[in-house]
Design a protein around this motif. Structure first.
Motif, PDB file in Angstrom:
ATOM      1  N   HIS A  67      41.704 144.953 -44.492  1.00  0.00           N
ATOM      2  CA  HIS A  67      40.594 145.255 -45.337  1.00  0.00           C
ATOM      3  C   HIS A  67      40.720 146.693 -45.764  1.00  0.00           C
ATOM      4  CE1 HIS A  67      38.584 141.296 -44.935  1.00  0.00           C
ATOM      5  NE2 HIS A  67      39.048 141.246 -43.342  1.00  0.00           N
ATOM      6  N   GLN A  68      41.065 147.561 -44.803  1.00  0.00           N
ATOM      7  CA  GLN A  68      41.123 148.924 -45.274  1.00  0.00           C
ATOM      8  C   GLN A  68      41.960 149.307 -46.273  1.00  0.00           C
ATOM      9  OE1 GLN A  68      41.550 150.978 -41.538  1.00  0.00           O
ATOM     10  NE2 GLN A  68      39.632 151.658 -41.488  1.00  0.00           N
ATOM     11  N   LEU A  69      43.308 148.808 -46.081  1.00  0.00           N
ATOM     12  CA  LEU A  69      44.196 149.105 -47.126  1.00  0.00           C
ATOM     13  C   LEU A  69      43.933 148.496 -48.609  1.00  0.00           C
ATOM     14  CD1 LEU A  69      47.325 148.390 -44.690  1.00  0.00           C
ATOM     15  CD2 LEU A  69      46.754 150.868 -45.560  1.00  0.00           C
ATOM     16  N   THR A  70      43.412 147.381 -48.595  1.00  0.00           N
ATOM     17  CA  THR A  70      42.985 146.735 -49.792  1.00  0.00           C
ATOM     18  C   THR A  70      42.108 147.598 -50.524  1.00  0.00           C
ATOM     19  OG1 THR A  70      43.357 144.400 -49.159  1.00  0.00           O
ATOM     20  CG2 THR A  70      41.867 144.573 -50.984  1.00  0.00           C
ATOM     21  N   ALA A 115      49.853 155.087 -48.155  1.00  0.00           N
ATOM     22  CA  ALA A 115      49.458 155.306 -47.178  1.00  0.00           C
ATOM     23  C   ALA A 115      50.390 155.369 -45.834  1.00  0.00           C
ATOM     24  CB  ALA A 115      48.334 153.968 -46.675  1.00  0.00           C
ATOM     25  N   VAL A 116      49.877 156.275 -44.935  1.00  0.00           N
ATOM     26  CA  VAL A 116      50.528 156.544 -43.553  1.00  0.00           C
ATOM     27  C   VAL A 116      49.606 156.155 -42.476  1.00  0.00           C
ATOM     28  CG1 VAL A 116      51.553 158.161 -41.853  1.00  0.00           C
ATOM     29  CG2 VAL A 116      51.844 158.617 -44.605  1.00  0.00           C
ATOM     30  N   VAL A 117      50.287 154.948 -41.835  1.00  0.00           N
ATOM     31  CA  VAL A 117      49.140 154.590 -40.660  1.00  0.00           C
ATOM     32  C   VAL A 117      49.903 154.985 -39.396  1.00  0.00           C
ATOM     33  CG1 VAL A 117      48.674 152.325 -39.384  1.00  0.00           C
ATOM     34  CG2 VAL A 117      48.999 152.387 -42.005  1.00  0.00           C
ATOM     35  N   SER A 118      49.160 155.692 -38.590  1.00  0.00           N
ATOM     36  CA  SER A 118      49.728 156.224 -37.406  1.00  0.00           C
ATOM     37  C   SER A 118      49.289 155.262 -36.248  1.00  0.00           C
ATOM     38  CB  SER A 118      48.537 157.503 -37.343  1.00  0.00           C
ATOM     39  OG  SER A 118      48.867 158.027 -35.733  1.00  0.00           O
ATOM     40  N   LEU A 152      51.268 146.015 -34.862  1.00  0.00           N
ATOM     41  CA  LEU A 152      50.972 146.543 -36.012  1.00  0.00           C
ATOM     42  C   LEU A 152      52.162 146.486 -37.135  1.00  0.00           C
ATOM     43  CD1 LEU A 152      48.822 147.328 -37.957  1.00  0.00           C
ATOM     44  CD2 LEU A 152      48.826 149.672 -36.930  1.00  0.00           C
ATOM     45  N   GLN A 153      52.985 147.155 -36.585  1.00  0.00           N
ATOM     46  CA  GLN A 153      54.132 147.479 -37.479  1.00  0.00           C
ATOM     47  C   GLN A 153      54.744 145.991 -38.078  1.00  0.00           C
ATOM     48  OE1 GLN A 153      56.364 150.012 -34.746  1.00  0.00           O
ATOM     49  NE2 GLN A 153      56.318 151.572 -36.212  1.00  0.00           N
ATOM     50  N   GLU A 154      54.834 145.106 -37.068  1.00  0.00           N
ATOM     51  CA  GLU A 154      55.155 143.606 -37.661  1.00  0.00           C
ATOM     52  C   GLU A 154      54.549 143.084 -38.506  1.00  0.00           C
ATOM     53  OE1 GLU A 154      55.921 141.570 -33.912  1.00  0.00           O
ATOM     54  OE2 GLU A 154      57.368 142.841 -33.182  1.00  0.00           O
ATOM     55  N   TRP A 155      52.960 143.076 -38.541  1.00  0.00           N
ATOM     56  CA  TRP A 155      52.294 142.587 -39.406  1.00  0.00           C
ATOM     57  C   TRP A 155      52.478 143.455 -40.747  1.00  0.00           C
ATOM     58  CZ3 TRP A 155      48.208 144.349 -42.519  1.00  0.00           C
ATOM     59  CH2 TRP A 155      47.588 143.272 -43.084  1.00  0.00           C
ATOM     60  N   LEU A 156      52.369 144.571 -40.834  1.00  0.00           N
ATOM     61  CA  LEU A 156      52.486 145.310 -41.872  1.00  0.00           C
ATOM     62  C   LEU A 156      54.110 145.201 -42.851  1.00  0.00           C
ATOM     63  CD1 LEU A 156      51.294 148.898 -40.885  1.00  0.00           C
ATOM     64  CD2 LEU A 156      50.488 147.315 -42.320  1.00  0.00           C
ATOM     65  N   ASN A 198      51.853 151.155 -51.047  1.00  0.00           N
ATOM     66  CA  ASN A 198      53.135 151.701 -49.941  1.00  0.00           C
ATOM     67  C   ASN A 198      52.660 151.887 -48.694  1.00  0.00           C
ATOM     68  OD1 ASN A 198      55.194 151.271 -52.250  1.00  0.00           O
ATOM     69  ND2 ASN A 198      54.451 153.078 -53.214  1.00  0.00           N
ATOM     70  N   VAL A 199      53.218 151.403 -47.754  1.00  0.00           N
ATOM     71  CA  VAL A 199      52.874 151.819 -46.277  1.00  0.00           C
ATOM     72  C   VAL A 199      53.924 152.511 -45.452  1.00  0.00           C
ATOM     73  CG1 VAL A 199      51.886 151.261 -44.344  1.00  0.00           C
ATOM     74  CG2 VAL A 199      50.939 150.481 -46.350  1.00  0.00           C
ATOM     75  N   THR A 200      53.525 153.622 -44.853  1.00  0.00           N
ATOM     76  CA  THR A 200      54.746 154.072 -43.786  1.00  0.00           C
ATOM     77  C   THR A 200      53.987 154.111 -42.508  1.00  0.00           C
ATOM     78  OG1 THR A 200      55.865 155.473 -45.495  1.00  0.00           O
ATOM     79  CG2 THR A 200      55.912 156.036 -43.283  1.00  0.00           C
ATOM     80  N   THR A 201      54.689 153.818 -41.443  1.00  0.00           N
ATOM     81  CA  THR A 201      54.175 154.001 -40.164  1.00  0.00           C
ATOM     82  C   THR A 201      54.843 155.076 -39.381  1.00  0.00           C
ATOM     83  OG1 THR A 201      55.830 152.412 -39.274  1.00  0.00           O
ATOM     84  CG2 THR A 201      53.531 151.568 -40.105  1.00  0.00           C
ATOM     85  N   VAL A 202      53.933 155.880 -38.619  1.00  0.00           N
ATOM     86  CA  VAL A 202      54.481 156.587 -37.548  1.00  0.00           C
ATOM     87  C   VAL A 202      53.779 156.373 -36.138  1.00  0.00           C
ATOM     88  CG1 VAL A 202      54.671 158.629 -39.280  1.00  0.00           C
ATOM     89  CG2 VAL A 202      52.519 158.066 -38.013  1.00  0.00           C
TER      90      VAL A 202
END
Length: 242
Positions: free
Chosen positions: A47-50, A60-63, A71-75, A83-87
């Motif tokens: 919901h947040q990313l939408t 967006a960078v998701v920490s 979370l990474q698997e769902w993304l 566009n989403v990057t994770t750290v």
């Protein structure tokens, strides 16, 4: 002379490393932002990313932290509108240090950025908040909410006579709503370790470079901290659809 329009932020950091111990058993096998709002089929972070994408955010960078792989698997498998990057923090850095670590992965470090806590569900015009931030010349602006008190209150007159009983009224105090607008220069002001709300924010407040943006009347905002919050969010969603 033509003045270029203010470039509203198009990048954001989402802090999504919380364990959500008060949301158990929902968080036994997933991080807090991956808990699903009942009836939506979508986790909180979805919901947040939408919402961020609808407000002009393209990156967006998701920490991540607790159970980061879930979370990474769902993304990785979701159809996302930006566009989403994770750290992932390899060691605890504190809220301010974690925010600085995530901000280092923003694609445009010389531009302003939004940040949001990963456990809130809200809808309000982010560009209006960004304009508010610019008008006040702030380095950082935080959204301010007025949540409802979870208890009924009793209203009395000056003589102690009971006048009324009010169920869950709005709080008389504003609270940090967990959504921010930051200037590009703000990143360098964050601590490498520690809590920015105890260091950076008080310093900016003394210098009158910290602003507070009250959410517009009627804006939806809810922190998802407990199972009761999940139930209330589902109820409120149902009310908006009826």
């Amino acid at each position: 002379m033509t003045v270029a329009p203010y470039p509203y932020p198009t990048q954001a950091v989402v802090l999504a490393g919380g364990q959500g111990s008060r949301l158990r058993p929902f968080t036994d096998d997933r991080p807090k932002p991956m808990v699903e709002i009942p009836g939506t089929g979508t986790p909180i972070i979805g919901h947040q990313l939408t919402w961020l994408a609808s407000e002009g955010v393209t990156d967006a960078v998701v920490s991540c932290g607790h159970l980061a792989h879930v979370l990474q698997e769902w993304l990785a498998g979701a159809e996302l509108p930006l566009n989403v990057t994770t750290v992932v923090e390899t060691e605890p850095l504190g809220r301010g240090g974690g925010l600085k670590y995530a901000a280092a992965s923003l694609p445009r470090p010389d531009e302003p950025w939004y940040a949001t806590n990963g456990d809130i569900w809200t809808r309000f015009p982010l560009t209006e908040m960004a304009a508010f931030h610019l008008e006040r010349g702030a380095e950082a602006t935080l959204a301010l909410a007025r949540p409802r008190i979870p208890w009924g209150v009793v209203e009395t007159d000056e003589f102690g006579h009971v006048l009324d009983f009010i169920e869950a009224p709005p709080s008389p105090y504003l609270i940090n709503a967990g959504v921010y607008v930051f200037s590009a220069a703000f990143t360098a002001l964050l601590p490498d370790r520690g809590d920015h709300e105890r260091t950076t924010f008080p310093r900016l407040a003394r210098e009158r470079r910290l602003a507070g943006y009250p959410l517009p009347h009627g804006s939806y905002w809810r922190a998802i901290d407990t199972t009761k919050d999940l139930a209330e969010a589902a109820k409120e969603l149902g009310a908006t659809k009826s």
